[in-house]
Design an enzyme around this catalytic site. Structure first.
Site, short mmCIF file in Angstrom:
data_model
loop_
_atom_site.label_atom_id
_atom_site.label_comp_id
_atom_site.label_asym_id
_atom_site.label_seq_id
_atom_site.Cartn_x
_atom_site.Cartn_y
_atom_site.Cartn_z
N ARG A 216 3.57 -3.51 -27.76
CA ARG A 216 3.12 -2.32 -26.96
C ARG A 216 3.82 -0.64 -26.98
NH1 ARG A 216 -0.51 -1.89 -22.04
NH2 ARG A 216 0.94 -0.08 -21.47
N ARG B 56 9.34 2.64 -35.67
CA ARG B 56 8.62 3.41 -36.84
C ARG B 56 9.39 3.54 -37.62
NH1 ARG B 56 6.24 7.02 -33.41
NH2 ARG B 56 4.23 6.62 -32.97
N ARG C 203 3.72 -6.32 -10.88
CA ARG C 203 5.14 -5.79 -10.35
C ARG C 203 3.97 -4.54 -10.14
NH1 ARG C 203 7.06 -2.42 -13.74
NH2 ARG C 203 5.60 -2.63 -15.34
N ARG D 157 12.32 5.01 -14.65
CA ARG D 157 12.59 6.54 -15.48
C ARG D 157 12.20 7.68 -14.79
NH1 ARG D 157 6.35 5.25 -18.12
NH2 ARG D 157 5.27 4.95 -16.23
N GLU E 88 10.89 6.39 -10.85
CA GLU E 88 10.40 4.81 -10.74
C GLU E 88 11.10 3.50 -10.35
OE1 GLU E 88 7.62 4.46 -13.77
OE2 GLU E 88 6.83 6.51 -13.83
N TYR F 189 -3.71 -6.58 -18.73
CA TYR F 189 -2.72 -4.94 -18.78
C TYR F 189 -3.59 -4.41 -19.23
CZ TYR F 189 1.71 -2.21 -19.14
OH TYR F 189 2.38 -1.73 -19.44
N ASP G 91 -5.13 -1.00 -20.20
CA ASP G 91 -4.71 0.78 -20.60
C ASP G 91 -6.57 1.64 -20.31
OD1 ASP G 91 -2.31 1.65 -21.18
OD2 ASP G 91 -2.34 1.43 -23.02
P1 FAD Z 1 -7.76 0.67 -11.12
O1 FAD Z 1 -8.00 1.90 -10.95
O2 FAD Z 1 -6.88 -0.47 -10.46
O3 FAD Z 1 -9.23 0.06 -10.13
C1 FAD Z 1 -9.12 -0.39 -8.90
C2 FAD Z 1 -9.85 -0.13 -7.37
O4 FAD Z 1 -10.12 -1.06 -6.37
C3 FAD Z 1 -8.64 0.92 -7.13
O5 FAD Z 1 -8.80 1.67 -6.62
C4 FAD Z 1 -8.66 -0.10 -5.54
O6 FAD Z 1 -8.53 0.28 -4.42
C5 FAD Z 1 -10.12 -1.12 -5.85
N1 FAD Z 1 -10.17 -2.27 -5.09
C6 FAD Z 1 -9.44 -3.25 -4.91
N2 FAD Z 1 -9.10 -4.24 -4.19
C7 FAD Z 1 -10.53 -3.78 -3.34
C8 FAD Z 1 -10.99 -4.14 -1.64
N3 FAD Z 1 -10.72 -5.57 -1.43
N4 FAD Z 1 -12.15 -3.52 -1.33
C9 FAD Z 1 -12.31 -2.33 -1.67
N5 FAD Z 1 -11.83 -1.43 -3.12
C10 FAD Z 1 -10.53 -2.15 -3.34
N6 FAD Z 1 -3.26 3.87 -18.87
C11 FAD Z 1 -3.55 4.54 -19.44
O7 FAD Z 1 -4.51 4.27 -20.80
N7 FAD Z 1 -2.93 5.27 -19.85
C12 FAD Z 1 -1.17 5.53 -19.44
O8 FAD Z 1 -0.59 5.91 -19.32
C13 FAD Z 1 -0.74 4.72 -18.40
N8 FAD Z 1 0.12 4.43 -17.30
C14 FAD Z 1 -0.64 3.78 -16.34
C15 FAD Z 1 0.90 3.97 -15.83
C16 FAD Z 1 0.95 2.97 -14.20
C17 FAD Z 1 2.63 3.34 -13.27
C18 FAD Z 1 -0.11 2.39 -13.83
C19 FAD Z 1 0.31 1.30 -13.13
C20 FAD Z 1 -1.28 1.96 -14.91
C21 FAD Z 1 -1.32 2.92 -15.98
N9 FAD Z 1 -2.51 2.93 -17.03
C22 FAD Z 1 -2.01 3.51 -18.21
C23 FAD Z 1 -3.61 1.82 -16.54
C24 FAD Z 1 -4.62 3.12 -15.58
O9 FAD Z 1 -4.01 3.05 -14.68
C25 FAD Z 1 -5.97 1.51 -15.91
O10 FAD Z 1 -5.62 1.43 -17.62
C26 FAD Z 1 -6.77 1.77 -14.94
O11 FAD Z 1 -6.58 2.10 -13.70
C27 FAD Z 1 -7.34 0.99 -15.06
O12 FAD Z 1 -8.57 1.00 -14.39
P2 FAD Z 1 -9.77 -0.63 -13.46
O13 FAD Z 1 -10.67 -0.07 -12.73
O14 FAD Z 1 -9.18 -2.18 -13.77
O15 FAD Z 1 -8.36 -0.36 -12.11
N1 UDP Z 2 10.42 -0.88 -22.81
C1 UDP Z 2 11.59 -0.87 -22.95
N2 UDP Z 2 12.55 0.75 -22.72
C2 UDP Z 2 11.71 1.65 -23.28
C3 UDP Z 2 10.27 1.59 -22.97
C4 UDP Z 2 9.59 0.28 -22.98
O1 UDP Z 2 12.67 -1.75 -23.16
O2 UDP Z 2 12.51 2.51 -23.23
C5 UDP Z 2 9.68 -2.14 -23.10
C6 UDP Z 2 9.01 -2.77 -21.49
O3 UDP Z 2 9.79 -4.04 -21.71
C7 UDP Z 2 7.76 -2.57 -21.67
C8 UDP Z 2 7.45 -2.51 -22.60
O4 UDP Z 2 8.49 -1.71 -23.82
O5 UDP Z 2 7.67 -2.88 -20.61
C9 UDP Z 2 5.71 -1.48 -23.28
O6 UDP Z 2 6.31 -0.62 -22.60
P1 UDP Z 2 4.78 0.40 -22.32
O7 UDP Z 2 5.94 1.89 -22.27
O8 UDP Z 2 4.13 0.11 -23.00
O9 UDP Z 2 5.50 0.42 -20.43
P2 UDP Z 2 4.64 0.36 -19.43
O10 UDP Z 2 5.85 1.17 -18.20
O11 UDP Z 2 3.41 0.64 -19.70
O12 UDP Z 2 4.79 -1.05 -18.62
#
Ligand code: FAD
Ligand code: UDP
Length: 386
Positions: free
Chosen positions: A185, A189, A262, A292, A314, A362, A364
């Site tokens: 991911r 570069r 996780r 971070r 976090e 996983y 996005d």
């Molecule tokens: P979710 O957004 O998880 O939605 C699922 C929903 O189902 C939730 O609201 C939950 O409450 C509901 N649900 C679950 N079980 C039940 C139940 N039994 N009854 C009723 N409701 C229920 N993506 C990016 O593109 N860029 C980013 O920078 C990025 N950063 C992230 C950082 C973090 C810390 C995390 C955790 C994710 C990140 N993502 C990012 C990923 C992004 O959050 C997901 O791609 C997106 O949320 C997926 O949408 P989804 O609908 O699959 O799931």
């Molecule tokens: N990672 C790392 N050091 C960093 C940033 C990322 O080791 O400073 C690793 C880590 O294992 C992470 C993976 O690269 O899970 C992918 O990074 P990304 O930022 O996409 O992770 P996310 O926060 O979405 O898990």
């Protein structure tokens, strides 16, 4: 229509042609398509808000927009996804840049010529940097896990400094047991391009993510019920197709065992002025407990100055039964278990499993939306028009 759910299960689903469990990007995209074609949709979410993990809100005290479940940056190469989301939001260009602290020094991340030059203490040309990495990267002609893959991409010294401790903290698992894809991911570069992502489209929604969901779900054909768990409500559900975006193992009562997830604890703090001068600072060293720190106002520089600032440290750990599942850990045993759940899901002919939790992937945001567009065409629509 949005209501908070103390209504009986029957009235929740009254008249619905389709039930969508989960108001995140996958569920909202499917619901929006169904409503546009005239189907009535009941959307439920066990949280008290729409948006899933992309939910944002404005902090009343500071006026700063907070990403409740961690910073979300929109990036994609898919014109189709951008065109679709642009129906619901305007955009502001935003290129994400991340720094990392290792051994008391600060470096740009992902690894690029500036990182390598700072690390080695000498300015290197792209060719010199490639040669330096190659010299330290040998030993794994067919890398089978994250550690081997990382060493083969960036060499052992950079792996030890920037990846091993961070990954160990983030996944609480030895990097030699994690799948190799996780590290791919991150780009590497041999230029001074220090953007975190390489995608064609990189931007933020003008009014935050929640506003997108409010518009996606605004159709009179959609009834949204918040604070409703599918497993309490499903007894009263009519016999209509269901799109389920919760955890797939929970759907089947974890009968094949729990999948590994996780979770992240976000510790919010308010400070005066500017805390760290950038949106995200990673902490590579194993002896710093957090992975971070995100500083939210830097994700929306176009909103101008704020007197105060809100940060989130976090802390990553295994998700217990009551924790929010965020990242699928995907060890070999998880993959085998997930295959078992997928086989069970294939027997549920009127249920479509989708999204990050429903497919144990996983994803996005753009990938969750892309998957939902495909699921609408290939699976959900055919169920409704049969
Ligand atoms: P979710 O957004 O998880 O939605 C699922 C929903 O189902 C939730 O609201 C939950 O409450 C509901 N649900 C679950 N079980 C039940 C139940 N039994 N009854 C009723 N409701 C229920 N993506 C990016 O593109 N860029 C980013 O920078 C990025 N950063 C992230 C950082 C973090 C810390 C995390 C955790 C994710 C990140 N993502 C990012 C990923 C992004 O959050 C997901 O791609 C997106 O949320 C997926 O949408 P989804 O609908 O699959 O799931
Ligand atoms: N990672 C790392 N050091 C960093 C940033 C990322 O080791 O400073 C690793 C880590 O294992 C992470 C993976 O690269 O899970 C992918 O990074 P990304 O930022 O996409 O992770 P996310 O926060 O979405 O898990």
């Amino acid at each position: 229509m949005v209501c908070e759910g103390d209504a009986g299960a029957m009235s929740l689903f009254d008249g619905a042609d389709l039930i969508v469990v989960g108001a995140g990007f996958f569920g909202a995209t499917v619901a929006e398509h169904a409503a546009r074609e005239g189907f009535r949709v009941a959307v439920i979410d066990r949280r008290k808000h729409v948006g899933g993990n992309a939910f944002t809100y404005v902090d009343a005290h500071t006026g700063i927009e907070i990403h409740k479940y961690g910073p979300h940056i929109f990036h994609t190469n898919s014109g189709e996804v951008v065109d679709y989301l642009s129906r619901f939001t305007g955009w502001v260009p935003y290129e994400h840049r991340v720094w990392t602290t290792a051994g008391g020094r600060v470096f740009p991340m992902p690894i690029n010529l500036a990182t390598i030059s700072l690390f080695t203490g000498r300015l290197m040309s792209p060719r010199e940097a490639r040669a330096w990495v190659a010299e330290h990267a040998g030993g794994f002609p067919a890398p089978g896990n994250l550690e081997e893959k990382a060493i083969s991409l960036i060499g052992r010294p950079l792996y030890e400094a920037f990846i091993r401790g961070y990954t160990q903290k983030q996944w609480q698992t030895d990097p030699s047991l994690l799948p190799a894809e996780v590290i791919t991911r991150l780009p590497v570069r041999y230029s001074f391009d220090n953007r975190y992502f390489s995608d064609t489209f990189q931007m933020m929604p003008e009014h935050g993510y929640t506003a997108i969901f409010e518009r996606m779900l605004a159709s009179p054909n959609i009834a949204v019920h918040l604070g409703v768990d599918w497993f309490s409500a499903r007894g009263g559900a009519p016999d209509v197709p269901v799109v389920y975006t919760g955890p797939i193992d929970r759907y089947f009562g974890e009968r094949l065992g729990r999948l590994g997830w996780r979770t992240v604890d976000f510790a919010h703090e308010v400070h005066e002025g500017d805390f760290q001068g950038c949106a995200v600072m990673n902490y590579a060293d194993a002896d710093v407990a957090w992975t971070r720190i995100a500083e939210f106002k830097h994700f929306a520089p176009w909103r101008g100055e704020f007197e105060k600032t809100v940060i989130a440290r976090e802390y990553s750990r295994f998700a217990g039964a009551r924790d929010e599942p965020y990242y699928p850990i995907n060890l070999a045993e998880d993959r085998a278990r997930y295959d078992g759940y997928r086989a069970l899901a294939a027997e549920e002919k009127r249920v479509v499993f989708g999204g990050r939790l429903g497919t144990y992937r996983y994803l996005d945001m753009h990938q969750a939306i892309g998957a939902a567009l495909r699921a609408w065409d290939r699976e959900v629509r055919p169920l409704l028009t049969r």
